[in-house]
Scaffold this motif. Structure first.
Motif, short mmCIF file in Angstrom:
data_model
loop_
_atom_site.label_atom_id
_atom_site.label_comp_id
_atom_site.label_asym_id
_atom_site.label_seq_id
_atom_site.Cartn_x
_atom_site.Cartn_y
_atom_site.Cartn_z
N ALA A 95 0.87 -1.18 0.00
CA ALA A 95 0.00 0.00 0.00
C ALA A 95 0.91 1.23 0.00
O ALA A 95 2.07 1.16 0.41
CB ALA A 95 -0.90 0.00 1.23
N ALA A 114 -4.68 -2.09 -0.82
CA ALA A 114 -5.46 -0.96 -0.33
C ALA A 114 -5.32 0.21 -1.30
O ALA A 114 -4.28 0.37 -1.94
CB ALA A 114 -4.97 -0.53 1.06
N ASP A 115 -6.38 0.98 -1.41
CA ASP A 115 -6.31 2.20 -2.22
C ASP A 115 -5.27 3.14 -1.61
O ASP A 115 -5.13 3.22 -0.38
CB ASP A 115 -7.66 2.91 -2.25
CG ASP A 115 -8.69 2.16 -3.08
OD1 ASP A 115 -8.30 1.33 -3.94
OD2 ASP A 115 -9.90 2.40 -2.86
N ARG A 158 -8.48 7.22 7.71
CA ARG A 158 -8.14 6.63 6.40
C ARG A 158 -6.82 5.86 6.48
O ARG A 158 -6.66 4.82 5.84
CB ARG A 158 -8.08 7.70 5.31
CG ARG A 158 -9.44 8.32 5.04
CD ARG A 158 -9.46 9.29 3.87
NE ARG A 158 -8.48 10.34 3.98
CZ ARG A 158 -7.63 10.70 3.02
NH1 ARG A 158 -7.64 10.08 1.85
NH2 ARG A 158 -6.77 11.67 3.19
N GLN A 218 -7.62 2.65 8.10
CA GLN A 218 -8.30 1.78 7.14
C GLN A 218 -7.29 1.12 6.19
O GLN A 218 -7.38 -0.08 5.91
CB GLN A 218 -9.35 2.56 6.36
CG GLN A 218 -10.16 1.70 5.42
CD GLN A 218 -11.21 2.51 4.68
OE1 GLN A 218 -10.96 3.64 4.24
NE2 GLN A 218 -12.39 1.94 4.53
N LEU A 219 -6.33 1.90 5.71
CA LEU A 219 -5.28 1.34 4.86
C LEU A 219 -4.55 0.23 5.60
O LEU A 219 -4.34 -0.86 5.08
CB LEU A 219 -4.31 2.46 4.44
CG LEU A 219 -3.09 2.04 3.62
CD1 LEU A 219 -2.79 3.11 2.56
CD2 LEU A 219 -1.87 1.83 4.49
N ASP A 242 -5.62 -1.55 8.11
CA ASP A 242 -6.53 -2.70 8.31
C ASP A 242 -6.63 -3.56 7.06
O ASP A 242 -6.68 -4.79 7.14
CB ASP A 242 -7.90 -2.23 8.77
CG ASP A 242 -7.88 -1.65 10.18
OD1 ASP A 242 -6.93 -1.94 10.95
OD2 ASP A 242 -8.82 -0.90 10.51
N TYR A 243 -6.65 -2.93 5.88
CA TYR A 243 -6.67 -3.69 4.64
C TYR A 243 -5.38 -4.49 4.46
O TYR A 243 -5.41 -5.64 4.01
CB TYR A 243 -6.88 -2.78 3.42
CG TYR A 243 -8.32 -2.43 3.16
CD1 TYR A 243 -9.25 -3.41 2.83
CD2 TYR A 243 -8.75 -1.12 3.22
CE1 TYR A 243 -10.58 -3.10 2.59
CE2 TYR A 243 -10.08 -0.79 2.98
CZ TYR A 243 -10.98 -1.79 2.66
OH TYR A 243 -12.30 -1.47 2.42
N SER A 253 -5.22 -8.62 4.47
CA SER A 253 -4.63 -9.35 3.35
C SER A 253 -3.62 -10.41 3.82
O SER A 253 -3.31 -11.35 3.09
CB SER A 253 -3.94 -8.39 2.37
OG SER A 253 -2.69 -7.94 2.89
#
Length: 147
Positions: A86, A118-119, A134, A137-138, A140-141, A145
């Motif tokens: 990410a 993640a975006d 945010r 969230q990154l 957490d993604y 994974s």
């Protein structure tokens, strides 16, 4: 235990603050984090990690920061072999090329056979609570994974 590389560049100190915050957040979730400035890091070591997070600012006219240039160029010769990754960075919307180095790193890591999980996150100027949400969230993604 999963091992995550978190490499960053920071000119004003804002990216360093976010990187250290992110490292603490990940460690609280039970992963080992190797936090290093990109100027001191070796891109050829990235496939050894379970995941990689790159954080960078954008320099001048949308350029990769000078201290990250060698690392970035080495990515062209690294096979990330589906390494999960990410990218995020603090920049300024007052610049026409807001966060472009984040985009460059994202594209190069995808081109190097990485697995973007993640975006990308771009933060304007000084991170606020919404920005940290945010960032979490990154993270957490990335963690999801790995499971």
């Amino acid at each position: 235990m999963s091992k995550i590389f978190l490499g960053y560049t920071s000119l004003s100190g804002r990216n360093e603050i976010v990187a250290k915050h992110l490292a603490s957040y990940l460690e609280e979730k039970g992963v080992e984090v190797v936090l290093d400035q990109l100027v001191d890091a070796d891109a050829f070591d990235l496939p050894e990690y379970d995941a990689v997070i790159i954080e960078t600012y954008t320099y001048n006219d949308g350029e990769i920061p000078e201290e990250a240039q060698d690392f970035f160029e080495d990515l062209q010769d690294v096979d990330l072999a589906k390494t999960k990754f990410a990218v995020l960075g603090v920049s300024s919307k007052s610049h026409i090329h807001f966060g472009r180095a984040v985009d460059y790193f994202t594209m190069e890591m995808n081109s190097s056979n990485g697995d973007q999980v993640a975006d990308s996150v771009k933060i304007n100027e000084y991170p606020d609570d919404d920005d940290y949400a945010r960032v979490h969230q990154l993270a957490d993604y990335v963690l999801k994974s790995l499971n």
